[in-house]
Design an enzyme around this catalytic site. Structure first.
Site, short mmCIF file in Angstrom:
data_model
loop_
_atom_site.label_atom_id
_atom_site.label_comp_id
_atom_site.label_asym_id
_atom_site.label_seq_id
_atom_site.Cartn_x
_atom_site.Cartn_y
_atom_site.Cartn_z
CB SER A 140 30.76 6.49 -11.16
OG SER A 140 29.87 6.49 -10.06
CE1 TYR A 153 34.61 4.27 -7.91
CE2 TYR A 153 32.66 5.56 -7.37
CZ TYR A 153 33.27 4.56 -8.10
OH TYR A 153 32.55 3.86 -9.05
N1 LIG Z 1 28.54 -1.35 -9.38
C1 LIG Z 1 28.21 -0.07 -9.27
O1 LIG Z 1 27.26 0.27 -8.53
C2 LIG Z 1 28.96 0.98 -10.04
C3 LIG Z 1 28.47 2.29 -10.00
C4 LIG Z 1 29.14 3.28 -10.69
C5 LIG Z 1 30.28 2.96 -11.41
N2 LIG Z 1 30.75 1.69 -11.44
C6 LIG Z 1 32.00 1.42 -12.19
O2 LIG Z 1 31.83 0.28 -13.00
C7 LIG Z 1 33.10 -0.33 -13.23
C8 LIG Z 1 32.99 -1.83 -13.00
O3 LIG Z 1 32.71 -2.06 -11.63
P1 LIG Z 1 31.78 -3.27 -11.14
O4 LIG Z 1 30.69 -2.68 -10.36
O5 LIG Z 1 31.49 -4.21 -12.22
O6 LIG Z 1 32.80 -3.90 -10.05
P2 LIG Z 1 33.32 -5.39 -9.79
O7 LIG Z 1 32.20 -6.35 -9.83
O8 LIG Z 1 34.13 -5.29 -8.54
O9 LIG Z 1 34.29 -5.66 -11.03
C9 LIG Z 1 35.47 -4.91 -11.16
C10 LIG Z 1 36.28 -5.50 -12.27
O10 LIG Z 1 37.48 -4.70 -12.41
C11 LIG Z 1 38.61 -5.56 -12.34
N3 LIG Z 1 39.73 -4.86 -11.73
C12 LIG Z 1 39.77 -4.24 -10.53
N4 LIG Z 1 41.00 -3.74 -10.33
C13 LIG Z 1 41.74 -4.05 -11.42
C14 LIG Z 1 43.07 -3.81 -11.80
N5 LIG Z 1 43.94 -3.16 -10.99
N6 LIG Z 1 43.51 -4.27 -13.00
C15 LIG Z 1 42.67 -4.95 -13.82
N7 LIG Z 1 41.38 -5.20 -13.51
C16 LIG Z 1 40.93 -4.76 -12.31
C17 LIG Z 1 38.14 -6.75 -11.51
O11 LIG Z 1 38.88 -7.92 -11.83
P3 LIG Z 1 40.13 -8.49 -10.98
O12 LIG Z 1 39.84 -8.24 -9.54
O13 LIG Z 1 40.16 -9.91 -11.37
O14 LIG Z 1 41.31 -7.75 -11.48
C18 LIG Z 1 36.72 -6.92 -11.99
O15 LIG Z 1 36.69 -7.66 -13.18
C19 LIG Z 1 34.08 0.37 -12.28
O16 LIG Z 1 34.85 1.30 -12.99
C20 LIG Z 1 33.18 1.09 -11.29
O17 LIG Z 1 33.78 2.25 -10.76
C21 LIG Z 1 30.12 0.68 -10.77
#
Ligand SMILES: NC(=O)c1ccc[n+]([C@@H]2O[C@H](COP(=O)([O-])OP(=O)(O)OC[C@H]3O[C@@H](n4cnc5c(N)ncnc54)[C@H](OP(=O)(O)O)[C@@H]3O)[C@@H](O)[C@H]2O)c1
Length: 265
Positions: A140, A153
């Protein structure tokens, strides 16, 4: 590495957001995707609509080492190897340190940081044995510059960053490489559970960059063997400014995000 027909790609956190968008892009190119997350039904529904045959790895918590090891082994066996492993699963709890429960701190540490260790460590022997492959770690912008209410985080994201920076060098000459990914604000469900209490510096939400644009950047980064991918580009600028002078980073954040992003002068 080229991504296309025959690529065997394991994506954690594939049920929603960035992971799902990436799985869709990979499948559209003909890859066989290992779809890993906790929610089995969402992954089954996704596998049904994706072109090609994929491996559903549902009910897997990336923070549970044995569960990850089993899932990675199942995928390698079903697909006949692994060419690409994407450690993407993650979660947030945006809260002040003085108010945040240690349970939330431990959960982010377990899922974001140890989940990356378990995923990469489980897949790496297969990639090294093959003498080819690529690792992607989704960190991130918070791994470059942490924000109030995102202290733990940000710490988990910085841990991923340091892990990947070193591992990319360790892999020199092995045929295996690694790309770090630093998203800024992307429109996903990451903060759905805490929408009512987001800090005022937060500018994400449905109008943020779409997950599919992040997925396209990741695929380009893999194909170009990029050291890192930043999206949107302002994330790279903030990281550079903060690296040169944290005080200048504070000023930049106050201009872009208001006083709550860096209140201490
Ligand atoms: N969106 C942003 O603005 C942003 C910014 C910077 C970094 N990121 C990073 O991008 C990555 C993806 O996030 P996203 O934004 O796509 O979030 P999201 O829409 O909430 O998706 C998160 C995914 O991770 C899975 N997950 C969560 N906890 C888990 C666990 N304990 N075991 C297995 N799977 C798990 C969830 O599936 P289940 O709940 O079905 O397990 C879901 O598929 C993360 O690492 C996040 O920190 C996102």
């Amino acid at each position: 590495m080229n991504v296309g027909a025959g690529t065997r790609a394991l994506v954690t956190g594939a049920s929603r957001g960035i992971g799902r968008a990436l799985a869709e892009r990979l499948a559209a190119r003909g890859a066989t995707v290992g779809l890993l997350a906790r929610s089995e039904s969402e992954l089954e529904a996704l596998a049904d609509v994706l072109p090609g045959d994929h491996v559903v790895l549902g009910g897997v918590d990336v923070g549970d080492r044995a569960s990850v090891e089993g899932a990675v082994a199942r995928f390698a066996e079903r697909a006949g190897g692994i060419d690409l492993v994407v450690s993407n699963a993650g979660l947030t709890h945006y809260e002040l340190v003085r108010e945040q429960s240690v349970d939330h701190m431990e959960e982010m540490t377990r899922v974001n940081w140890l989940g990356t260790v378990y995923t990469v460590k489980s897949a790496l022997p297969t990639l090294l044995r093959q003498g080819s492959g690529h690792v992607v770690v989704v960190s991130s912008g918070a791994g470059h510059r942490s924000f109030p209410q995102a202290a733990v985080y940000g710490a988990t994201k910085a841990a991923q960053r340091m892990f990947g920076e070193a591992l990319r060098h360790e892999l020199a000459g092995t045929g295996v490489s690694l790309t770090m990914v630093y998203p800024g604000e992307i429109a996903t469900s990451l903060h759905d559970h805490e929408k009512e209490r987001m800090p005022s510096w937060y500018k994400g939400g449905p109008n943020a960059a779409p997950a599919r644009s992040m997925a396209d950047k990741i695929i380009t980064g893999i194909e170009e063997d990029a050291r890192s991918v930043y999206h949107p580009p302002i994330v790279r600028l903030l990281g550079a400014v903060h690296g040169l002078s944290p005080a200048a980073g504070d000023r930049m954040l106050r201009i872009l995000r208001g006083p709550s992003a860096a209140p201490r002068r």
